[in-house]
Design an enzyme around this catalytic site. Structure first.
Site, short mmCIF file in Angstrom:
data_model
loop_
_atom_site.label_atom_id
_atom_site.label_comp_id
_atom_site.label_asym_id
_atom_site.label_seq_id
_atom_site.Cartn_x
_atom_site.Cartn_y
_atom_site.Cartn_z
N ARG A 29 -5.51 9.18 -3.71
CA ARG A 29 -4.61 10.34 -3.70
C ARG A 29 -4.64 11.21 -4.94
NH1 ARG A 29 0.22 6.59 -2.24
NH2 ARG A 29 -1.26 5.35 -3.43
N ASP A 63 -8.91 -0.89 3.65
CA ASP A 63 -7.75 -1.50 3.00
C ASP A 63 -7.79 -3.00 3.24
OD1 ASP A 63 -5.18 -0.56 1.58
OD2 ASP A 63 -4.52 -2.17 2.89
N TYR A 89 1.86 -10.34 2.15
CA TYR A 89 2.23 -9.19 2.99
C TYR A 89 2.58 -9.65 4.41
CZ TYR A 89 0.69 -6.02 -0.68
OH TYR A 89 0.57 -5.34 -1.86
N ARG A 112 -7.58 13.19 4.18
CA ARG A 112 -6.54 12.38 4.84
C ARG A 112 -5.73 13.26 5.80
NH1 ARG A 112 -1.81 9.90 1.38
NH2 ARG A 112 -1.37 12.12 1.44
N ARG A 119 -9.88 1.84 -6.85
CA ARG A 119 -9.22 2.95 -6.17
C ARG A 119 -9.79 4.31 -6.59
NH1 ARG A 119 -3.80 1.95 -3.85
NH2 ARG A 119 -4.01 -0.14 -3.06
O1 CP3 Z 1 -11.36 3.49 -3.67
C1 CP3 Z 1 -11.06 2.28 -3.42
O2 CP3 Z 1 -10.78 1.45 -4.29
C2 CP3 Z 1 -11.25 1.79 -2.00
C3 CP3 Z 1 -10.20 1.58 -1.14
C4 CP3 Z 1 -9.02 0.62 -1.30
C5 CP3 Z 1 -7.74 0.96 -0.80
N1 CP3 Z 1 -6.94 -0.14 -0.88
C6 CP3 Z 1 -7.37 2.27 -0.25
C7 CP3 Z 1 -5.95 2.65 -0.17
C8 CP3 Z 1 -8.95 -0.70 -1.75
C9 CP3 Z 1 -10.01 -1.54 -2.45
C10 CP3 Z 1 -7.63 -1.16 -1.48
C11 CP3 Z 1 -7.16 -2.53 -1.77
C12 CP3 Z 1 -5.74 -2.86 -1.59
N2 CP3 Z 1 -4.88 -2.44 -0.63
C13 CP3 Z 1 -5.04 -3.80 -2.41
C14 CP3 Z 1 -5.64 -4.62 -3.52
C15 CP3 Z 1 -5.85 -3.85 -4.78
C16 CP3 Z 1 -4.61 -3.46 -5.52
O3 CP3 Z 1 -4.44 -2.24 -5.71
O4 CP3 Z 1 -3.86 -4.32 -5.95
C17 CP3 Z 1 -3.72 -3.87 -1.92
C18 CP3 Z 1 -2.60 -4.73 -2.48
C19 CP3 Z 1 -3.63 -3.02 -0.79
C20 CP3 Z 1 -2.45 -2.82 0.10
C21 CP3 Z 1 -1.99 -1.44 0.08
N3 CP3 Z 1 -2.67 -0.35 0.60
C22 CP3 Z 1 -0.78 -0.96 -0.47
C23 CP3 Z 1 0.28 -1.81 -1.15
C24 CP3 Z 1 -0.76 0.42 -0.25
C25 CP3 Z 1 0.38 1.36 -0.53
C26 CP3 Z 1 0.64 1.53 -1.95
C27 CP3 Z 1 -0.32 2.49 -2.55
O5 CP3 Z 1 -0.92 2.17 -3.58
O6 CP3 Z 1 -0.42 3.55 -1.99
C28 CP3 Z 1 -1.98 0.78 0.37
C29 CP3 Z 1 -2.42 2.14 0.76
C30 CP3 Z 1 -3.75 2.60 0.28
N4 CP3 Z 1 -4.90 1.87 0.26
C31 CP3 Z 1 -4.06 3.93 -0.16
C32 CP3 Z 1 -5.44 3.96 -0.45
C33 CP3 Z 1 -6.26 5.12 -0.90
C34 CP3 Z 1 -3.08 5.08 -0.25
C35 CP3 Z 1 -2.72 5.50 1.12
C36 CP3 Z 1 -2.61 6.98 1.28
O7 CP3 Z 1 -3.61 7.70 1.21
O8 CP3 Z 1 -1.49 7.42 1.53
#
Ligand code: CP3
Length: 349
Positions: free
Chosen positions: A30, A76, A156, A39, A26
């Site tokens: 944010r 994602d 999910y 964003r 990640r």
């Molecule tokens: O920089 C990176 O690592 C690349 C992008 C990336 C995102 N999600 C962007 C994201 C990657 C590799 C993921 C994987 C992901 N997504 C996982 C597996 C890794 C982990 O963290 O366990 C999971 C479970 C998700 C599902 C997901 N996406 C959730 C549960 C959420 C909301 C909770 C949260 O952490 O915000 C997201 C949203 C998400 N994915 C954001 C980002 C940058 C935040 C969204 C925003 O900008 O508002």
């Protein structure tokens, strides 16, 4: 393809490296004000994911700030179930939601792997990220593509969103209707294999399976319902793309490090609740380990970070088959200045 910096890919060979490569799960997100600005321009998170040029913009943000050795596709894991028609949305300040979760037999039986053309926007993002990383035919750092694991996606898809209670609807279907649950897993294996193949064809240099929730299962069920489906994907990818390293990150699965190491994957992610030394002992010398600093360190201070980094690597050979990383993703309350401290401390280790 030539690389300006290929240290990350060399960590998947037996070469002794001058220092461990570093990237952070990640790393684009944010905690960075410039990410929040992009964003905002895009509209929302999924609008960002659907725009290859904005994806490339946020991919570069952490690389421009910090001296990192790999880039990860900006997307994602939930793009795949969205393409299956489950209706993904992200409310402001909330986790993901599916409008049409898999709650009954009819919904599960109607499930099918999506036509990959519905995910063309992700393949376009891979290609655009690759272009943004490349100058005069030389790629700055390797690009990692990724997907969710079949089990984590199923969590999910069945629950309809996140869970604070280890996905009870999912685990009930798994226990009570194993044939329905297996259909979800099999569909996900087909979809994820095609999805990751498409990412390699679009330019990804390495792949990672995020199995965030495999660790909610008991070891026996983890191996049967989380690791076995991932193993099918790894086998298919390795036969098509033998030169592309594939990593598995199962959070909470320290009990099965030896089994993951024997799965055919080239690398495995170690979570922050495990020890690198124990993971190495269980995995053996021929698998690359990645991890495992506690993301919470990035909300503490410089002294704490330096102390913990030194302690967590005691007795561990970080110059051989090792990628420095966190043991889970960066959290939004991370101080960007402390990320710099972490990277610089690791650089000198
Ligand atoms: O920089 C990176 O690592 C690349 C992008 C990336 C995102 N999600 C962007 C994201 C990657 C590799 C993921 C994987 C992901 N997504 C996982 C597996 C890794 C982990 O963290 O366990 C999971 C479970 C998700 C599902 C997901 N996406 C959730 C549960 C959420 C909301 C909770 C949260 O952490 O915000 C997201 C949203 C998400 N994915 C954001 C980002 C940058 C935040 C969204 C925003 O900008 O508002």
């Amino acid at each position: 393809m030539s690389f300006k910096n290929d240290l990350f890919l060399r960590a998947f060979t037996d070469e002794k490296l001058p220092r461990p490569p570093i990237w952070l799960m990640r790393q684009a997100g944010r905690y960075l004000p410039e990410y929040r600005a992009t964003r905002g321009k895009a509209g929302g998170f999924m609008d960002l994911c659907r725009s290859p040029s904005f994806c490339a913009e946020v991919l570069l943000q952490p690389l421009d700030r910090y001296d990192l050795d790999a880039a990860i596709l900006f997307s994602d894991i939930l793009t795949v179930p969205d393409a299956m028609g489950l209706g993904l949305s992200f409310g402001v300040g909330e986790g993901p939601r599916f409008a049409r979760p898999l709650r009954d037999e009819t919904a599960v039986k109607a499930l099918a792997a999506p036509d990959m053309s519905t995910l063309q926007y992700v393949f376009d993002a891979v290609a655009e990220c690759k272009r943004a990383l490349t100058t005069d035919g030389v790629q700055r750092v390797p690009l990692i593509g990724f997907s969710g694991s079949p089990f984590t996606l199923a969590c999910y898809m069945i629950e309809g969103g996140g869970s604070t209670d280890a996905f009870p609807l999912t685990r009930r279907m798994m226990l009570q209707r194993p044939e329905l649950f297996q259909h979800v897993l099999d569909t996900n294996v087909t979809a994820v294999t095609a999805y990751l193949s498409g990412q390699v064809e679009a330019g990804a240099n390495a792949l990672m399976l995020f199995d965030t929730w495999g660790g909610v299962l008991a070891p026996r069920l983890y191996r049967e319902l989380s690791l076995a489906p991932m193993q099918k994907i790894v086998a298919a990818l390795k036969s098509k793309f033998p030169q592309i390293p594939v990593m598995i990150f199962s959070r909470g699965a320290a009990h099965s490090v030896a089994a993951i190491a024997a799965s055919g994957a080239d690398g495995l992610g170690v979570d922050w609740q495990s020890d690198l030394v124990d993971a190495r002992a269980a995995a053996g010398p021929h698998v690359t380990l990645q991890g495992n600093f506690d993301p919470l360190l990035l909300t503490t201070d410089e002294t704490t970070i330096r102390r913990e980094l030194a302690k967590s690597q005691e007795g561990f050979d970080s110059h051989h088959r090792y990628v420095a990383n966190l043991g889970h993703g960066i959290t939004p309350d991370t101080d960007p200045a402390l990320v710099e401290v972490l990277v610089q401390t690791l650089r000198s280790s």
